[in-house]
Design a protein around this motif. Structure first.
Motif, PDB file in Angstrom:
ATOM      1  N   UNK A  97       0.835  -1.205   0.000  1.00 47.87           N
ATOM      2  CA  UNK A  97       0.000   0.000   0.000  1.00 47.87           C
ATOM      3  C   UNK A  97       0.868   1.253   0.000  1.00 47.87           C
ATOM      4  N   UNK A  98       1.838   1.324   0.887  1.00 49.21           N
ATOM      5  CA  UNK A  98       2.699   2.503   0.978  1.00 49.21           C
ATOM      6  C   UNK A  98       3.506   2.703  -0.301  1.00 49.21           C
ATOM      7  N   UNK A  99       4.043   1.619  -0.844  1.00 53.76           N
ATOM      8  CA  UNK A  99       4.822   1.734  -2.083  1.00 53.76           C
ATOM      9  C   UNK A  99       3.946   2.161  -3.249  1.00 53.76           C
ATOM     10  N   UNK A 100       2.733   1.623  -3.317  1.00 52.35           N
ATOM     11  CA  UNK A 100       1.869   1.952  -4.452  1.00 52.35           C
ATOM     12  C   UNK A 100       1.393   3.398  -4.393  1.00 52.35           C
ATOM     13  N   UNK A 101       1.099   3.923  -3.191  1.00 53.30           N
ATOM     14  CA  UNK A 101       0.671   5.328  -3.149  1.00 53.30           C
ATOM     15  C   UNK A 101       1.850   6.267  -3.374  1.00 53.30           C
ATOM     16  N   UNK A 102       3.047   5.866  -2.963  1.00 50.77           N
ATOM     17  CA  UNK A 102       4.227   6.673  -3.271  1.00 50.77           C
ATOM     18  C   UNK A 102       4.468   6.711  -4.778  1.00 50.77           C
ATOM     19  N   UNK A 103       4.312   5.572  -5.423  1.00 53.66           N
ATOM     20  CA  UNK A 103       4.514   5.496  -6.872  1.00 53.66           C
ATOM     21  C   UNK A 103       3.412   6.208  -7.642  1.00 53.66           C
ATOM     22  N   UNK A 104       2.204   6.282  -7.064  1.00 50.09           N
ATOM     23  CA  UNK A 104       1.065   6.905  -7.752  1.00 50.09           C
ATOM     24  C   UNK A 104       1.239   8.410  -7.875  1.00 50.09           C
ATOM     25  N   UNK A 105       2.041   9.011  -7.032  1.00 46.63           N
ATOM     26  CA  UNK A 105       2.281  10.453  -7.116  1.00 46.63           C
ATOM     27  C   UNK A 105       1.007  11.267  -6.956  1.00 46.63           C
ATOM     28  N   UNK A 106       0.358  11.129  -5.834  1.00 47.84           N
ATOM     29  CA  UNK A 106      -0.899  11.824  -5.582  1.00 47.84           C
ATOM     30  C   UNK A 106      -0.630  13.328  -5.509  1.00 47.84           C
ATOM     31  N   UNK A 107      -1.005  14.048  -6.553  1.00 47.67           N
ATOM     32  CA  UNK A 107      -0.715  15.482  -6.623  1.00 47.67           C
ATOM     33  C   UNK A 107      -1.590  16.291  -5.681  1.00 47.67           C
ATOM     34  N   UNK A 108      -2.746  15.766  -5.309  1.00 43.51           N
ATOM     35  CA  UNK A 108      -3.605  16.479  -4.360  1.00 43.51           C
ATOM     36  C   UNK A 108      -2.897  16.695  -3.038  1.00 43.51           C
ATOM     37  N   UNK A 109      -1.960  15.840  -2.723  1.00 45.34           N
ATOM     38  CA  UNK A 109      -1.269  15.925  -1.447  1.00 45.34           C
ATOM     39  C   UNK A 109       0.015  16.735  -1.520  1.00 45.34           C
TER      40      UNK A 109
END
Length: 139
Positions: free
Chosen positions: A47-59
């Protein structure tokens, strides 16, 4: 005679080349990893790796969720998905939209997060989540 020596040398060279030059492992197949030897990330790490890789620009434009908030998201989603709730319900009436007091997530990135969370924590629900979001145009 010269032709015979050349033929013998050529044949010997080819035989050694195909035999791995006398290597003791010649003729053995390369080992392949079995399901038991393939490394799988733990759900939290995936989960942590996938959200880091997703590059959530909202954050990136403001504050970001805390580690506790990030870790709680997919667990809540999976529980509700297993109960039969839809992604639309999760992010609407269910109250599981990824937003905090000083941070928020765009709708398209919220959809992406639900998919990533389902893949990490409840993979048996991931196909249904993707199908629902495709039908609604959110994935």
């Amino acid at each position: 005679m010269r032709r015979t020596v050349t033929t013998v040398l050529l044949t010997t060279t080819l035989a050694l080349t195909t035999a791995g030059c006398g290597d003791s492992d010649s003729g053995k197949a390369e080992p392949r990893p079995s399901k038991s030897t393939v490394y799988k990330l733990q759900s939290d790490d995936q989960w942590k790796q996938s959200i880091n890789a997703a590059g959530i620009t909202s954050w990136t434009d403001g504050a970001a969720p805390t580690v506790d908030e990030i870790e709680a998201m997919p667990k809540d989603w999976c529980k509700a998905l297993k109960e039969g709730h839809s992604v639309q319900w999760l992010l609407g009436d269910g109250g599981f939209y990824p937003i905090g007091e000083d941070w928020g997530t765009s709708k398209s990135e919220a959809h992406k997060l639900v998919v990533l969370g389902a893949e990490a924590y409840c993979p048996q629900q991931a196909g249904r989540v993707k199908a629902e979001l495709r039908r609604s145009g959110g994935y």
